[in-house]
Design a protein around this motif. Structure first.
Motif, PDB file in Angstrom:
ATOM      1  N   VAL A  32       0.823  -1.206   0.000  1.00  0.00           N
ATOM      2  CA  VAL A  32       0.000   0.000   0.000  1.00  0.00           C
ATOM      3  C   VAL A  32       0.864   1.265   0.000  1.00  0.00           C
ATOM      4  N   ALA A  33       2.036   1.205   0.631  1.00  0.00           N
ATOM      5  CA  ALA A  33       2.908   2.384   0.664  1.00  0.00           C
ATOM      6  C   ALA A  33       3.444   2.713  -0.720  1.00  0.00           C
ATOM      7  N   ALA A  34       3.620   1.712  -1.571  1.00  0.00           N
ATOM      8  CA  ALA A  34       4.105   1.955  -2.934  1.00  0.00           C
ATOM      9  C   ALA A  34       3.142   2.822  -3.724  1.00  0.00           C
ATOM     10  N   ASP A  35       1.858   2.844  -3.302  1.00  0.00           N
ATOM     11  CA  ASP A  35       0.856   3.698  -3.940  1.00  0.00           C
ATOM     12  C   ASP A  35       0.235   4.619  -2.898  1.00  0.00           C
ATOM     13  N   ALA A  36       1.043   5.180  -2.024  1.00  0.00           N
ATOM     14  CA  ALA A  36       0.542   6.004  -0.923  1.00  0.00           C
ATOM     15  C   ALA A  36      -0.382   7.099  -1.442  1.00  0.00           C
ATOM     16  N   ILE A  42      -8.058  -4.710  -3.180  1.00  0.00           N
ATOM     17  CA  ILE A  42      -7.697  -5.889  -2.393  1.00  0.00           C
ATOM     18  C   ILE A  42      -7.032  -6.925  -3.289  1.00  0.00           C
ATOM     19  N   GLU A  43      -7.560  -7.115  -4.500  1.00  0.00           N
ATOM     20  CA  GLU A  43      -6.980  -8.114  -5.401  1.00  0.00           C
ATOM     21  C   GLU A  43      -5.528  -7.772  -5.733  1.00  0.00           C
ATOM     22  N   SER A  79      -5.222   5.537  12.673  1.00  0.00           N
ATOM     23  CA  SER A  79      -4.272   4.873  11.789  1.00  0.00           C
ATOM     24  C   SER A  79      -4.395   5.429  10.381  1.00  0.00           C
ATOM     25  N   PRO A  80      -3.275   5.679   9.686  1.00  0.00           N
ATOM     26  CA  PRO A  80      -3.350   6.169   8.301  1.00  0.00           C
ATOM     27  C   PRO A  80      -3.730   5.077   7.307  1.00  0.00           C
ATOM     28  N   LEU A  81      -3.752   3.815   7.747  1.00  0.00           N
ATOM     29  CA  LEU A  81      -4.139   2.723   6.857  1.00  0.00           C
ATOM     30  C   LEU A  81      -5.652   2.548   6.979  1.00  0.00           C
ATOM     31  N   GLY A  86     -13.560  -1.435  -1.878  1.00  0.00           N
ATOM     32  CA  GLY A  86     -12.792  -2.313  -2.754  1.00  0.00           C
ATOM     33  C   GLY A  86     -11.332  -2.457  -2.413  1.00  0.00           C
ATOM     34  N   GLY A  87     -10.827  -1.749  -1.396  1.00  0.00           N
ATOM     35  CA  GLY A  87      -9.401  -1.867  -1.109  1.00  0.00           C
ATOM     36  C   GLY A  87      -8.975  -1.049   0.097  1.00  0.00           C
ATOM     37  N   TYR A  88      -7.672  -0.690   0.149  1.00  0.00           N
ATOM     38  CA  TYR A  88      -7.101   0.057   1.257  1.00  0.00           C
ATOM     39  C   TYR A  88      -6.281   1.225   0.725  1.00  0.00           C
ATOM     40  N   VAL A  89      -6.179   2.252   1.548  1.00  0.00           N
ATOM     41  CA  VAL A  89      -5.383   3.440   1.225  1.00  0.00           C
ATOM     42  C   VAL A  89      -4.460   3.738   2.401  1.00  0.00           C
ATOM     43  N   LEU A  90      -3.195   3.954   2.104  1.00  0.00           N
ATOM     44  CA  LEU A  90      -2.305   4.527   3.113  1.00  0.00           C
ATOM     45  C   LEU A  90      -2.482   6.033   2.997  1.00  0.00           C
ATOM     46  N   ASP A  91      -3.319   6.589   3.846  1.00  0.00           N
ATOM     47  CA  ASP A  91      -3.797   7.959   3.698  1.00  0.00           C
ATOM     48  C   ASP A  91      -2.795   8.946   4.283  1.00  0.00           C
TER      49      ASP A  91
END
Length: 939
Positions: A32-36, A42-43, A79-81, A86-91
């Motif tokens: 997730v950090a690679a696309d912060a 999720i997939e 938490s920033p996560l 449909g997925g997760y964001v490292l906000d």
């Protein structure tokens, strides 16, 4: 909070390092950090963490890792996560991640407006972020790919840093300074980092050149010349190639400055010319302006990877090759091309090993120098392309992994990958820029034919051209095949060719597998799983232009979740598109191909699938119309659905309206399909559910055509109740179109059927409709007679809503006959009944009548108040035709009360609604505006 990926994976607050957990959990953080700052599906996370080896409970394991990470990253706050749809964001700000901060600094350095002094500072800061190998403490295919990609970015940044520092050290970059000059101290710090990097990248010529020049400028001339000798020997011994022009020119310059005689490095006996492997450009290529512009923009943005994707036969190769020829001059080091044939048979697919071997041959590597295994060949290929400007076309890749080993490492190359799958993996992991290719528009298709056949031949038979374009469904391959057939028969009328195309897919064949639509489709179909292939075949049985996941689930007889997965597989294979969220479609030729395949399945399976599908539409439509109109006169409830039918639960009237709007074209097609496949009972029942939608939307011609098909189906299956209801519905449709004789005939037939069935409710409803016909013809006395008969019948039943409707109708005719006082009493009785059962449709109609009565009595304030309540109700119910009609009458009341601006405003609102419905009443209001308010704008 700070996140580090350029080394071991770490998360830090201002004062301490946080515990990111075991390796796989740290890999989730990296994924997730690679696309912060951006949603990571999720997939995609599962693919990055487990690649193709995800366990059955991968989602559960992911949720556990995320929960632990969220706890570890809270640090006293939220938490920033975070979870998003449909997925997760490292906000976090992306620059809180060292990778993104590195990229931002290198991007700043690439700006041509940046001075060399600022460039050196930015790149030094960027390089200082590295703490070793990126993602050093985790393993897996994604981590390996990222390591390789990010190491290349570090190499590029180091070379750019060194070149800028060298320009500064040489007093501005004129290149005239001798060894040990004033710039020696400025470039001395380059030597250590560049030497370390050269050990990691022994074949990177641009890096070697920077190191050699730094050694020379620092006064280490002998070491600089020795470094050149060593890099040349390594290139010759390991790769069988001499240094490129940059290194050779630098070597010659150093020799001149050292006063030594120039001894040019030996050149190969037969220099290898730059590769030029692009296939022949299509001279008749036309259209695709937007896609060509997109590819041009990608080139200008210095992107290193693009994907051109679309369905089989849509012209991906033609577009890519045409564009590649246009820009070939921008790639002086050559153009490489490989047809990977990813959708051919297993024995014809070109493997990455075969393709890379071909590229090494094209780049002049002697056979004896080619390593044995794919990893070594790929490393050699990346070394040879590093620092060069090469255009690489990877055509017809099966998926992302088919193309990945063929991607170069350096930024100077541009790779364009074409595929029938969407290559989401390359977009997510390698940052590829997508160029999706759709079917041609009618105009583009016509221009393609004109380029092939000449404009004069097309102009001579425009209707035949339209038919040919429609038969080809906008598919360039089909158009090209038809154009080839027409070119081979220059004297054959295009009308004859158009007639031949109506038959089957055999007409789209020129005797070559690459020119055979069926063969091209088949190569995509063969890649599907058994379940996805079965769904594709069954879609050939589907009557409508598109299908939803619940409908597909019923067609297959599987849960909706499974159907969604299979639909996604078909979209990835470009055998379906998703033109709107949750709606899936195939163009006409693919549908014909799917139908051909379905015809080979056992007849019993086809019949069962068709029944499930039609039952899905019937039961959902029945529920939807009941939600919208709970008090309507209904046909008997349909039989329970078959096993495997999964109608969705519609929450409310708004959901029902949305469902009808989305499914309307499918439902009308389903009526015809049911009537032609032996499901007559389902045909007439589905048609009945559409009645109120037809009326509200003003789709009168569809209304008549569908009910005629349904009436014939009800007659065939001997359902007299069905016939009685459909004759009534058909009469209402004719009334809406002012076909009064047809309306009267249908309603009279309905009345006789209901009388024979001893159905007082059906008789009463039909009497009311006959009253409407008489009113429309100006015979209000006959209309009132029918309304009174309906009242008498409804008083014998327990249907308060219907009784109220009859009271309202009687009231309306009393007004028209000059007795508004009697009408007010009827309306108040009706409103009391409707409010008690919360019949809002009925309340709107009765308020309209009550307002009309007050208007005729000259009580304008009461009339206007009732009209406004009625308009508000119809608007809330999304009943556009009635909203417009009542709004028109509200304008009349306002006009008669003397409020001209308010009247004009209401008429204009009503006229706008009627215009949107293409209803003829719009012209009547327009004429009213012109006559009564000539000073206003009447358009």
């Amino acid at each position: 909070m700070e996140f580090r990926l350029l080394g071991p994976i770490e998360a830090w607050t201002a004062t301490r390092r946080l515990d990111a957990g075991p390796p796989r959990q740290r890999l989730v953080l990296a994924a997730v950090a690679a696309d912060a700052g951006r949603l990571v599906p999720i997939e995609t996370i599962i693919d990055r963490v487990w690649a193709g080896d995800a366990p059955d409970r991968a989602r559960h394991a992911l949720y556990v890792y995320v929960a632990r990470l969220r706890g570890a990253l809270q640090d006293g706050g939220a938490s920033p996560l975070v979870r998003r749809s449909g997925g997760y964001v490292l906000d976090v700000d992306p620059e809180a991640v060292d990778l993104h901060r590195f990229r931002a600094l290198t991007e700043q350095a690439r700006d041509p407006r940046t001075s060399d002094t600022a460039r050196v500072a930015a790149l030094r800061q960027a390089l200082d972020l590295w703490r070793g190998a990126p993602l050093a403490d985790v393993a897996g295919p994604w981590a390996e790919r990222m390591r390789e990609s990010w190491r290349q970015q570090r190499l590029d940044a180091a070379v750019a840093w060194a070149q800028a520092a060298l320009r500064l050290g040489q007093g501005g970059g004129d290149g005239a300074g001798g060894g040990g000059g004033a710039g020696a101290g400025a470039v001395e710090p380059l030597i250590g980092p560049l030497t370390e990097l050269a050990a990691e990248h022994p074949y990177a010529e641009s890096l070697a050149a920077a190191l050699i020049e730094a050694l020379h400028e620092s006064g280490h001339q002998a070491e600089a010349l020795d470094r050149y000798t060593r890099i040349r020997r390594k290139l010759v011994d390991d790769l069988g190639t001499e240094p490129g022009a940059e290194l050779r020119d630098l070597h010659a310059r150093l020799l001149r400055q050292a006063g030594a005689p120039e001894t040019p490095a030996p050149q190969p006996a037969a220099p290898v010319p730059a590769a030029a492997q692009l296939p022949l450009d299509l001279h008749s290529f036309t259209g695709r302006t937007a896609e060509l512009d997109r590819l041009d923009a990608i080139l200008e943005e210095a992107v290193v990877l693009a994907t051109v994707t679309g369905t089989a036969g849509v012209g991906k190769t033609s577009l890519t090759v045409h564009w590649a020829h246009r820009v070939a001059g921008r790639f002086p080091d050559g153009q490489l091309y490989a047809d990977l044939n990813g959708f051919g048979g297993a024995d014809t697919v070109v493997t990455p090993a075969q393709a890379v071997r071909g590229f090494l041959d094209a780049l002049g590597v002697p056979p004896r120098r080619v390593p044995a295994d794919l990893a070594a060949q790929t490393a050699l290929f990346r070394s040879l392309t590093s620092g060069r400007r090469i255009l690489i076309v990877l055509d017809n890749a099966r998926d992302a992994d088919h193309a990945r080993p063929l991607l170069p490492g350096g930024p100077g190359c541009l790779v364009v990958v074409t595929s029938r799958t969407n290559l989401a993996g390359l977009i997510a992991a390698e940052g590829a820029q997508p160029v999706p290719l759709d079917l041609l528009t009618h105009g583009e298709a016509t221009r393609l034919l004109a380029r092939r056949l000449g404009r004069a031949r097309l102009d001579a038979e425009p209707s035949a051209v339209d038919e040919i374009v429609a038969a080809c469904a906008g598919l360039p391959l089909a158009l090209a095949i038809v154009a080839a057939r027409a070119a081979l028969r220059p004297h054959q009328p295009l009308a004859d060719l158009a007639a031949e195309l109506r038959d089957d897919l055999d007409q789209f064949d020129v005797g070559d597998t690459r020119g055979d639509v069926r063969a091209v489709f088949s190569s995509s179909y063969r890649t599907l799983s058994d379940a996805a292939a079965r769904l594709f075949r069954l879609i050939g049985l589907h009557p409508g232009p598109d299908i939803s996941a619940p409908a597909a689930a019923s067609l297959l007889g599987v849960p909706v979740k499974e159907a969604r997965t299979l639909l996604a597989d078909l979209v990835r294979a470009h055998l379906l598109t998703e033109p709107a969220a949750g709606r899936f479609a195939a163009h006409d030729l693919l549908r014909r191909y799917a139908a051909e395949l379905a015809a080979k399945d056992p007849a019993g399976e086809r019949t069962a699938a068709t029944r499930r599908l039609l039952e899905y539409y019937l039961h959902t439509a029945f529920a939807a119309t009941t939600l919208q109109h709970p008090f309507q006169v209904r046909v008997p409830d349909p039989a329970p659905p078959s096993a495997g039918v999964v109608p969705p639960a519609l929450a409310d009237q708004a959901a029902a309206s949305r469902w009808f709007a989305a499914e309307y074209p499918v439902l009308t097609a389903a009526v015809h399909a049911a009537a032609t496949t032996g499901f007559d009972s389902l045909a007439w029942q589905i048609a009945w559910t559409l009645t109120n939608f037809f009326q509200r939307q003003g789709r009168h011609h569809d209304w008549i055509a569908t009910q005629r098909v349904a009436l014939a189906a009800a007659h065939r299956c001997g359902d007299r109740h069905g016939e009685a209801h459909l004759q009534r519905v058909l009469g209402r449709g004719h009334l809406a179109l002012a076909n009064y004789d047809d309306a009267h005939a249908a309603l009279t037939a309905s009345l006789e059927l209901f009388r024979g069935l001893d159905d007082p409710v059906g008789r009463a409803a039909t009497h009311l409709n006959l009253g409407e016909v008489h009113e429309a013809q100006g015979d209000n006395a006959a209309a009132l007679d029918h309304a009174e008969q309906a009242l008498a019948l409804y008083r014998t039943t327990d249907r308060p809503s219907s009784l109220a409707y009859a009271l309202n109708a009687s009231a309306w005719y009393h007004i028209e006959l000059g007795d508004p006082g009697q009408a007010v009493g009827h309306c108040r009785q009706a409103l009391a009944l409707q409010q008690k059962i919360d019949d809002r449709h009925g309340q709107a109609a009765t308020l309209d009548t009550l307002a009309y009565a007050h208007h005729r009595m000259g009580v304008f304030a009461d009339a206007i108040a009732c009209y406004r309540r009625a308009v508000a109700l119809t608007h809330a119910l999304a009943d556009s035709p009635n909203e417009a009609g009542i709004g028109d009458r509200l304008g009349d009341a306002l006009f008669d009360s003397g409020d001209l601006p308010a009247a004009q405003a209401e008429w204009r609102k009503a006229m706008k609604i009627y215009d949107e419905l293409t209803h003829p009443a719009a012209d009547k209001i327009r004429a009213k505006l012109a006559a009564r308010l000539p000073q206003g704008v009447t358009g």
